[in-house]
Design an enzyme around this catalytic site. Structure first.
Site, PDB file in Angstrom:
ATOM      1  N   GLN A  10       0.829  -1.204   0.000  1.00 54.61           N
ATOM      2  CA  GLN A  10       0.000   0.000   0.000  1.00 54.61           C
ATOM      3  C   GLN A  10       0.864   1.254   0.000  1.00 54.61           C
ATOM      4  O   GLN A  10       0.580   2.229  -0.692  1.00 54.61           O
ATOM      5  CB  GLN A  10      -0.919  -0.016   1.229  1.00 54.61           C
ATOM      6  N   HIS A  14       2.166   3.131  -3.211  1.00 55.83           N
ATOM      7  CA  HIS A  14       1.357   4.052  -4.023  1.00 55.83           C
ATOM      8  C   HIS A  14       1.874   5.480  -3.958  1.00 55.83           C
ATOM      9  O   HIS A  14       1.863   6.203  -4.947  1.00 55.83           O
ATOM     10  CB  HIS A  14      -0.083   4.082  -3.497  1.00 55.83           C
ATOM     11  N   GLU A  46     -10.012   2.720   3.705  1.00 48.21           N
ATOM     12  CA  GLU A  46     -10.400   2.514   2.307  1.00 48.21           C
ATOM     13  C   GLU A  46     -10.367   0.999   2.000  1.00 48.21           C
ATOM     14  O   GLU A  46     -11.300   0.442   1.444  1.00 48.21           O
ATOM     15  CB  GLU A  46      -9.415   3.268   1.408  1.00 48.21           C
ATOM     16  N   HIS A  47      -9.257   0.362   2.368  1.00 45.89           N
ATOM     17  CA  HIS A  47      -9.130  -1.099   2.241  1.00 45.89           C
ATOM     18  C   HIS A  47      -8.920  -1.657   3.643  1.00 45.89           C
ATOM     19  O   HIS A  47      -8.021  -1.195   4.350  1.00 45.89           O
ATOM     20  CB  HIS A  47      -7.893  -1.497   1.436  1.00 45.89           C
ATOM     21  N   ASP A  73      -7.160  -4.544  -6.322  1.00 46.52           N
ATOM     22  CA  ASP A  73      -6.685  -3.455  -7.182  1.00 46.52           C
ATOM     23  C   ASP A  73      -6.837  -3.817  -8.648  1.00 46.52           C
ATOM     24  O   ASP A  73      -7.112  -2.962  -9.486  1.00 46.52           O
ATOM     25  CB  ASP A  73      -5.188  -3.181  -6.929  1.00 46.52           C
ATOM     26  N   HIS A 102     -53.107  23.786  -2.726  1.00 51.57           N
ATOM     27  CA  HIS A 102     -52.717  22.378  -2.830  1.00 51.57           C
ATOM     28  C   HIS A 102     -53.935  21.481  -2.635  1.00 51.57           C
ATOM     29  O   HIS A 102     -54.168  20.527  -3.390  1.00 51.57           O
ATOM     30  CB  HIS A 102     -51.679  22.015  -1.757  1.00 51.57           C
TER      31      HIS A 102
END
Ligand code: NAD
Length: 465
Positions: free
Chosen positions: A275, A278, A344-345, A378, A437
């Site tokens: 990770q 990245h 996120e993961h 991924d 109405h």
């Protein structure tokens, strides 16, 4: 411990409030506000000058002035013919799996019958035109083409455009060939060699042409923009989100791992490093109740990090304040902390992984067990890799078919259904001081809804009471 790469956050023995637990979680700063001053003039210029501004910004930021901002069809087709067969096979496998999942994700229309002649139906309608941003600055992400385009196509989106920066090594300003080849495999033919905030502006406002090859209109405006990108892309998306749909404002990527003493420390280290590769700002967080495991993970990191290709980037990311090993009292506290972090993961590497999965409330995607590592997702697990970051998984979901559709309720009442409610609707309308109405409904059943003196009798006569 001083030579260890990752810092420790020790929660053991602490009874933290919800606010304290949220504050204790490591988090990268988003910092979109600093980019706003830079991005706003880019948006304004593209809105004003269209393709001429796009060429200027490409020259300034990507150091190439593309002749064709819209990638010619031949270039897309050529990219596929020269694609490495092994890469092609990998892309096709990824597409196959993503399509199989997306097909099952399409939400079903349904209706609810409330009384005779009283039905509310729900129709899921595809968004008409979407713009997909595929990043391409530091690295290229053909996988992002798949993750964006496949659910959009499964949703039935009529018109789909992709924007991605020109490749650094391409003198004509064409995007990376693997990205173009992936577009060809997916049947996407509207591709622009435009990156950054200017691409988001092009999608949001549309862009008029400036050269004969552009035509009068280079790009039509879209209804929704999706896809990840750097700080300039994220800021531009948030600025245009007042009038065009966006998926999310993505921050740096993250992994959370819940592990107990049964987990394999060298695999945990590999996953944390994967990770961190990245981005310097990527967050890698291990939640564990085993100090022995934590120590072994640190030892593995000390061995592995210097050996990996992008050692410097990985080291910066793992030693940054956004990464940590969180030591807990037990599995319960690990789960509470992971829910507060809302990764996120989120990988689950525990003895009874299924039991832990059931207790996860916040995560972009959950990777269960040692054979479901994040890179599987991924590239080709079939799941989507565009996921909520920065703790937004507490309220947001990852990209999917639903991102490209909207539910619309269809109200289907007939005379009998409306008649049964007419007097009640009128009572409601009068209580809100909106008598017209009520009169609108009553007009369908009584002669003179404005004659308040006889209205009650008229309602009784019409069978409304
Ligand atoms: P990018 O395509 O997002 O950005 C490149 C563009 O930024 C360039 O085309 C240029 O126009 C613009 N730019 C560069 N410097 C600028 C400046 N000084 N001022 C204004 N604009 C400028 O590519 P990237 O930079 O490599 O970033 C990609 C990001 O997307 C990374 O953070 C990566 O982690 C993330 N990502 C996320 C996912 C996901 O699913 N969450 C997938 C892939 C990539």
């Amino acid at each position: 411990m001083s030579e260890n790469i990752m810092r420790i956050i020790d929660l053991r023995g602490q009874k933290l409030s919800r606010a304290e637990l949220l504050a204790a979680m490591p988090r990268a700063a988003m910092g979109t506000s600093e980019a706003t001053d830079l991005v706003r003039p880019i948006l304004d210029d593209v809105k004003e000058r269209g393709a001429a501004a796009l060429r200027d910004f490409e020259e300034k930021f990507d150091h190439v002035r593309p002749k064709n901002l819209r990638v010619p069809a031949e270039a897309i087709a050529d990219a596929l013919t020269t694609l490495d067969p092994e890469v092609r096979a990998a892309i096709e496998e990824s597409v196959r799996r993503a399509r199989a999942v997306a097909k099952n994700q399409v939400p079903k229309d349904f209706h609810t019958d409330l009384a005779p002649g009283a039905r509310v139906a729900e129709r899921w309608i595809p968004i008409q035109r979407v713009g997909l941003y595929v990043p391409g600055g530091k690295a290229v992400y053909p996988s992002s083409v798949i993750m964006n385009a496949v659910p959009a196509q499964a949703a039935g989106v009529e018109s789909l455009a992709i924007a991605t920066p020109p490749a650094r090594d391409n003198a004509e300003g064409l995007p990376n060939k693997t990205i173009l080849a992936t577009c060809a495999i997916l049947g996407v033919d509207e591709v622009y060699a435009v990156g950054g905030a200017q691409a988001i502006a092009m999608f949001a406002y549309g862009a008029k042409g400036s050269e004969p090859q552009d035509g009068d209109v280079l790009c039509d405006p879209v209804d929704k923009i999706t896809g990840p990108g750097n700080i300039f892309v994220a800021t531009a998306k948030s600025l245009v989100s007042a009038f065009v749909g966006i998926d999310a404002v993505a921050g740096p990527t993250e992994i959370g791992i819940i592990a107990d003493k049964t987990a394999n420390p060298s695999l945990l280290a590999a996953d944390l490093i994967g990770q961190a590769e990245h981005d310097e700002l990527a967050g890698s967080v291990l939640f564990t109740d085993s100090p022995e495991l934590a120590e072994k993970v640190q030892e593995n990191l000390n061995y592995r990090v210097p050996k990996t290709e992008h050692a410097e980037r990985v080291h910066t990311s793992l030693s940054g304040t956004q990464s940590a090993i969180v030591l807990t009292d037990g599995l319960d506290q690990s789960i509470d902390a992971a829910n507060a972090y809302a990764a996120e993961h989120l990988e689950i590497q525990t003895e009874d992984a299924d039991a832990v999965v059931k207790r996860i409330k916040n995560a972009g995607a959950i990777f269960r067990g040692p054979y479901s590592p994040v890179p599987l997702g991924d590239y080709m697990s079939g799941s989507n890799h565009v996921l909520p970051t920065g703790g937004t998984a507490r309220f947001a979901a990852g990209l999917g078919v639903h991102t490209f559709m909207k539910p619309v309720e269809v109200i289907e009442y007939d005379e009998e259904g409306l008649k049964a409610l007419a007097a009640r609707i009128n009572a409601f309308a009068v209580s809100e001081d909106l008598p017209a109405h009520g009169e609108c409904v009553l007009s369908r059943f009584v002669k003179d809804p404005y004659d308040k003196a006889t209205l009650r009798e008229q309602e009784i006569e019409a069978g409304l009471r």
